[in-house]
Design a protein around this motif. Structure first.
Motif, PDB file in Angstrom:
ATOM      1  N   TRP A 171       1.938   1.067  -2.016  1.00  0.00           N
ATOM      2  CA  TRP A 171       0.919   0.699  -1.011  1.00  0.00           C
ATOM      3  C   TRP A 171      -0.434   1.230  -1.486  1.00  0.00           C
ATOM      4  O   TRP A 171      -0.551   2.396  -1.878  1.00  0.00           O
ATOM      5  CB  TRP A 171       1.304   1.300   0.343  1.00  0.00           C
ATOM      6  CG  TRP A 171       0.726   0.535   1.504  1.00  0.00           C
ATOM      7  CD1 TRP A 171      -0.331   0.911   2.280  1.00  0.00           C
ATOM      8  CD2 TRP A 171       1.176  -0.714   2.037  1.00  0.00           C
ATOM      9  NE1 TRP A 171      -0.571  -0.030   3.242  1.00  0.00           N
ATOM     10  CE2 TRP A 171       0.338  -1.044   3.127  1.00  0.00           C
ATOM     11  CE3 TRP A 171       2.196  -1.612   1.694  1.00  0.00           C
ATOM     12  CZ2 TRP A 171       0.491  -2.203   3.884  1.00  0.00           C
ATOM     13  CZ3 TRP A 171       2.344  -2.778   2.442  1.00  0.00           C
ATOM     14  CH2 TRP A 171       1.506  -3.064   3.518  1.00  0.00           C
ATOM     15  N   GLY A 172      -1.420   0.392  -1.472  1.00  0.00           N
ATOM     16  CA  GLY A 172      -2.741   0.811  -1.960  1.00  0.00           C
ATOM     17  C   GLY A 172      -2.977   0.437  -3.422  1.00  0.00           C
ATOM     18  O   GLY A 172      -4.115   0.384  -3.875  1.00  0.00           O
ATOM     19  N   LEU A 173      -1.906   0.157  -4.166  1.00  0.00           N
ATOM     20  CA  LEU A 173      -2.096  -0.257  -5.563  1.00  0.00           C
ATOM     21  C   LEU A 173      -2.545  -1.714  -5.613  1.00  0.00           C
ATOM     22  O   LEU A 173      -2.224  -2.512  -4.737  1.00  0.00           O
ATOM     23  CB  LEU A 173      -0.794  -0.121  -6.360  1.00  0.00           C
ATOM     24  CG  LEU A 173      -0.200   1.272  -6.549  1.00  0.00           C
ATOM     25  CD1 LEU A 173       0.966   1.215  -7.542  1.00  0.00           C
ATOM     26  CD2 LEU A 173      -1.247   2.270  -7.024  1.00  0.00           C
ATOM     27  N   ASP A 174      -3.265  -2.020  -6.680  1.00  0.00           N
ATOM     28  CA  ASP A 174      -3.669  -3.416  -6.818  1.00  0.00           C
ATOM     29  C   ASP A 174      -2.496  -4.246  -7.363  1.00  0.00           C
ATOM     30  O   ASP A 174      -1.424  -3.705  -7.656  1.00  0.00           O
ATOM     31  CB  ASP A 174      -4.955  -3.542  -7.646  1.00  0.00           C
ATOM     32  CG  ASP A 174      -4.769  -3.254  -9.136  1.00  0.00           C
ATOM     33  OD1 ASP A 174      -3.698  -3.581  -9.684  1.00  0.00           O
ATOM     34  OD2 ASP A 174      -5.717  -2.719  -9.754  1.00  0.00           O
ATOM     35  N   VAL A 175      -2.731  -5.542  -7.474  1.00  0.00           N
ATOM     36  CA  VAL A 175      -1.650  -6.466  -7.839  1.00  0.00           C
ATOM     37  C   VAL A 175      -1.095  -6.147  -9.230  1.00  0.00           C
ATOM     38  O   VAL A 175       0.119  -6.140  -9.451  1.00  0.00           O
ATOM     39  CB  VAL A 175      -2.174  -7.919  -7.784  1.00  0.00           C
ATOM     40  CG1 VAL A 175      -1.203  -8.897  -8.434  1.00  0.00           C
ATOM     41  CG2 VAL A 175      -2.459  -8.314  -6.337  1.00  0.00           C
ATOM     42  N   ARG A 176      -1.980  -5.855 -10.149  1.00  0.00           N
ATOM     43  CA  ARG A 176      -1.537  -5.596 -11.520  1.00  0.00           C
ATOM     44  C   ARG A 176      -0.751  -4.288 -11.588  1.00  0.00           C
ATOM     45  O   ARG A 176       0.302  -4.214 -12.212  1.00  0.00           O
ATOM     46  CB  ARG A 176      -2.760  -5.550 -12.442  1.00  0.00           C
ATOM     47  CG  ARG A 176      -2.425  -5.503 -13.901  1.00  0.00           C
ATOM     48  CD  ARG A 176      -3.536  -6.083 -14.757  1.00  0.00           C
ATOM     49  NE  ARG A 176      -4.837  -5.499 -14.438  1.00  0.00           N
ATOM     50  CZ  ARG A 176      -5.998  -6.021 -14.840  1.00  0.00           C
ATOM     51  NH1 ARG A 176      -6.037  -7.121 -15.554  1.00  0.00           N
ATOM     52  NH2 ARG A 176      -7.133  -5.451 -14.527  1.00  0.00           N
ATOM     53  N   GLU A 177      -1.283  -3.262 -10.920  1.00  0.00           N
ATOM     54  CA  GLU A 177      -0.568  -1.974 -10.919  1.00  0.00           C
ATOM     55  C   GLU A 177       0.785  -2.101 -10.231  1.00  0.00           C
ATOM     56  O   GLU A 177       1.792  -1.563 -10.694  1.00  0.00           O
ATOM     57  CB  GLU A 177      -1.398  -0.915 -10.179  1.00  0.00           C
ATOM     58  CG  GLU A 177      -2.691  -0.549 -10.882  1.00  0.00           C
ATOM     59  CD  GLU A 177      -3.700   0.124  -9.946  1.00  0.00           C
ATOM     60  OE1 GLU A 177      -4.671   0.692 -10.464  1.00  0.00           O
ATOM     61  OE2 GLU A 177      -3.552   0.082  -8.691  1.00  0.00           O
TER      62      GLU A 177
END
Ligand code: SF4
Lengths: 643, 158
Positions: free
Chosen positions: A139-145
């Motif tokens: 949660w909070g990570l971007d799509v790539r991460e």
């Protein structure tokens, strides 16, 4: 496709953490073509009138095409169907990549998500289990991460992930769902619907083979389709330059939406074109979605500024929306904007639309020139300011400062800001218009107005009206009797063109094919799609039956909106396009006037068997298509019968 | 009519048409993990390239096989697995420095390219020319098949 050609639907209830299986037999597939058609049927059935699209009762359907997972060229796509948080109406949004094939190889044709999880959750769907995982670490990570970390944590290098970025988590209504890193089901805020369910990601992987009923026949029609694609000039063009290859030509026709649709032409369009991307070394490589021989997808990197910025894309829509719409005439800045939209999970069309609306609102004094950035500073709203555009993208995704006003889309922003700002809010039904100048293209105008999801190009895509290619001109001749009707600025015969394109699109989505193959290039025909479906399932369907099934799907989707109270009054285009003329050097009175649109709507409703006054499907139309349950849902109240 | 598959990795777009064609032709179904051609994809950077067997003149896999199940076809020069004789010991997977042999753990046999009797389906469907069939003029020891990658060798229970 199950080995008997039918459909296996996995229903997942996030509230109950339970699953169940539903099966559809072959005749149901033939009736609704699988994929999007069945998804719309499930949505209509399982999500009744008035349900909050951001509530736990909302239903989200992930439907790869019926042929996804096979070698049918371009058949790798997935349609996500739900109720749009942006419009409150029916939404289908389609993504390429490899996710759909992953779901198929896990043994499922369609995934339906019900309920809402109490904690951030991910789903792992494989052919051995369906797992509800704790997604708090993502949660909070971007799509790539998220995609990278999940593959690592699950120890599955070949897992495919559909997920939301921070924008979806924050229920931003211009947030999409992303898969295979850079492929987006962008439109209509379905990312917010996923975020509202606390569902961060759906990972799929499997080793369940897909069998077709008649492999030899299926191979032959796939080969025919491959050969048609290889021989079609427009397909080669999209492979060479990507979708953004059409920037220059659209600009030359003075039909390129520049500066929030105030102009149709800009001086330096080459700088934001697919040709520039290719020739000036921004293009790192070309990519294909599953089973696609066209490969219009790009992977690009910045060169002069914003170094280290790399991502999939950019597409025509993104470059047109940021480059022309916001006057960002710098490829590097556009690539960074594209990367941000991708990783934050934003719809680049709608995001750029609210940004250009903000620039215009500041220019006209409706909002202050300097707005709060939510981090103790401010952003200056000025056309073409790359720093402002990039800052606003992040502010929208995180609902920071003035970004929160923009995060619910342009209709909502105009309501909050007030004044005349609704006049340059280029939306209808609550959806920001995609980058087509409908004042210069009348079939598109009608298709955008009648589109149940709002004014954009991915419901009917009547590109044939431009007569760009031999295939397009031939289609116009076939449908109207004369190639002279391949003329975008006339209205004659446009309702027939739109009806055909919408039907072709419904087949395309339902089988999982790409409109790049069936519509904008016309390489794969409805007849070939009928042959593919017949060979795959062993259930004979001809071209006429494909069209009839497509009409069934279109009526179902229209009925979903009618049940919500939508109808003719909503089949409109943005105010600016209906009231302000587009300046042009060709002496064309370019506007989508009430009269012009009204006349096309009358004719179109007649073709569809919908009531001219209300725009609602007549009961007799629904019954003739065998949609009894839909007819009774719309006409159960006494006195509503319209036979 | 001897020849070898030649790859041009930079052209590959990762469409997987080759794997799909290979699996339909050899397995009668779409199961790309059972394909004899393996496309290595890195979706984060949209990178993809195919790995195909180079059908070595003096094949290490055949030397490694304890039962002689890897044979060379006299017509095409293809090194193929005789599935009746294969005992599933995976020695050949280890021996191939090019990483071109996979494993079907359901059937318990090695999987490798057999050149489709001289008309490879992957070549037929590849839209970009990333896999081609080059007929030998004179057979030498040069590797024509592009970069291999034994670390990324695929077995279907991976
Ligand atoms: S068919 Fe060609 S382009 Fe497609 S994945 Fe295989 S080698 Fe790459």
């Amino acid at each position: 496709m199950s080995s008997n050609g039918g459909v296996t639907v996995l229903h997942v209830d996030l509230s109950e953490r339970s699953t169940y299986i539903e099966r559809f037999a072959l005749p149901d597939v033939a009736r609704l073509l699988g994929g999007r058609g069945l998804a719309s049927h499930i949505l209509f059935r399982d999500m009744g009138k008035g349900v909050d699209p951001l509530g736990a009762e909302a239903v989200l359907v992930f439907a790869p095409g019926h042929l996804t997972g096979t070698c049918a060229p371009t058949a790798g796509r997935t349609t996500v169907v739900g109720k749009s948080p942006a419009t409150g109406l029916f939404m289908k949004s389609s993504m390429g990549g490899h996710w759909g094939a992953g779901l198929k190889f896990a043994g499922y044709d369609i995934l339906v998500v019900h309920g809402a999880a109490s904690q951030p959750t991910y789903l792992l769907v494989t052919d051995t289990a369906v797992q509800f995982g704790d997604a708090s670490q993502y949660w909070g990570l971007d799509v790539r991460e998220t995609s990278r970390e999940m593959a690592k944590q699950l120890a599955m290098p070949d897992v495919d992930i559909a997920c939301i970025g921070p924008s979806g988590e924050n229920k931003v209504k211009v947030a999409g769902i992303m898969c295979t890193y850079y492929h987006a089901a962008a439109r209509g805020g379905l990312g917010a619907a996923m975020g509202a369910k606390n569902l961060k990601a759906i990972a799929v992987r499997g080793r369940t083979p897909i069998k077709v009923a008649e492999p030899g026949r299926f191979w032959d029609v796939s080969e025919e389709a491959r050969k048609r694609i290889a021989a079609t000039g427009r397909c080669k063009f999209y492979g060479q330059y990507g979708t953004a290859g059409v920037v220059v030509g659209t600009n030359e026709m003075e039909a390129f939406p520049v500066q929030n649709f105030r102009r149709g032409y800009m001086e330096n369009a080459y700088q934001i074109s697919g040709q520039c991307l290719t020739d000036r070394g921004y293009l790192v490589r070309r990519e294909s979605c599953f089973a696609c021989p066209i490969s219009c997808k790009r992977y690009s990197a910045t060169r002069a500024r914003y170094s280290g910025s790399e991502a999939g894309g950019p597409e025509y829509e993104t470059l047109a929306a940021f480059g022309a719409g916001c006057l960002l005439e710098d490829m590097d800045a556009n690539l960074r904007a594209n990367e941000l939209c991708n990783i934050l999970g934003l719809d680049s069309i709608s995001t750029a639309s609210v940004i250009q609306w903000a620039f215009e609102s500041a220019e006209r004094g409706v909002v202050p020139e300097h707005v709060d950035d939510g981090s103790g500073g401010h952003v200056r709203l000025a056309w073409g300011d790359a720093d402002a555009v990039l800052a606003l993208i992040e502010m929208i995704a995180h609902r920071k400062g003035f970004g929160d006003v923009l995060a619910d889309g342009v209709r909502s922003a105009a309501r909050r800001v007030g004044g005349d700002s609704w006049k340059w809010a280029v939306e209808a039904k609550g959806l920001e218009q995609s980058r087509v100048e409908t004042r210069m293209a009348k079939a598109y105008a009608l298709a955008f107005a009648t589109n149940p999801r709002g004014p954009d190009h991915l419901y009917g895509q009547p590109m044939a009206e431009f007569g760009f290619s031999p295939e397009a001109r031939e289609l116009v001749r076939k449908l109207t009797g004369d190639v002279k009707f391949a003329n975008p600025v006339i209205t004659e015969h446009k309702p027939e063109l739109v009806a055909w394109h919408e039907e072709c699109f419904a087949m395309t989505d339902s089988l999982g094919l790409c409109s790049r193959a069936t519509l904008s290039t016309y390489a794969i025909t409805p007849g070939m799609m009928a042959e593919m479906l017949s060979a795959a399932t062993g259930f004979e369907v001809d071209e006429q039956e494909m069209h009839e099934a497509a009409r069934r799907i279109i009526n179902l989707e229209r009925a979903f909106n009618a049940r919500e109270g939508a109808g003719r009054k909503d089949d409109r285009l943005p105010w600016r396009l209906m009231h302000e003329e587009l300046p042009n050097s060709r002496g064309i009175k370019a506007v989508n006037s009430e009269e012009e649109l009204g006349a096309m709507l009358d004719e179109y409703y007649d073709i569809r068997g919908w009531d001219r006054e209300t725009g609602v499907p007549k009961a007799s139309t629904l019954l003739s298509l065998g949609l009894e349950e839909v007819a009774s849902a719309l006409y159960s109240e006494p006195g509503k019968q319209r036979m | 009519m001897e020849g070898a598959l030649v790859t041009d990795p930079a052209k590959c777009t990762g469409c997987l048409q080759c794997e799909l064609a290979c699996s339909l032709k050899h397995e009668g179904q779409f199961a790309p993990w059972l394909a004899r051609v393996v496309v290595h994809r890195t979706p984060e950077t949209c990178l993809a390239f195919p790995n195909v067997c180079q059908h070595c003149e003096d094949p290490p896999c055949a030397h490694a096989c304890p039962v002689g199940a890897l044979k060379t076809s006299p017509g095409t020069g293809a090194v193929y697995v005789d599935v009746v004789e294969c005992i599933g010991c995976r020695e050949c997977l280890e021996a191939c420095s090019h990483g071109s042999i996979s494993f079907d753990s359901d059937k318990g046999v090695a999987l490798k390219c057999d050149l489709c009797n001289g008309e490879p389906a992957c070549v037929d469907v590849c839209p970009t020319g990333a896999i081609r069939l080059e007929r030998y003029v004179a057979r030498g020891s040069d590797c024509l098949a592009g970069p291999g990658n034994p670390d990324r060798r695929r077995t279907d229970d991976e």
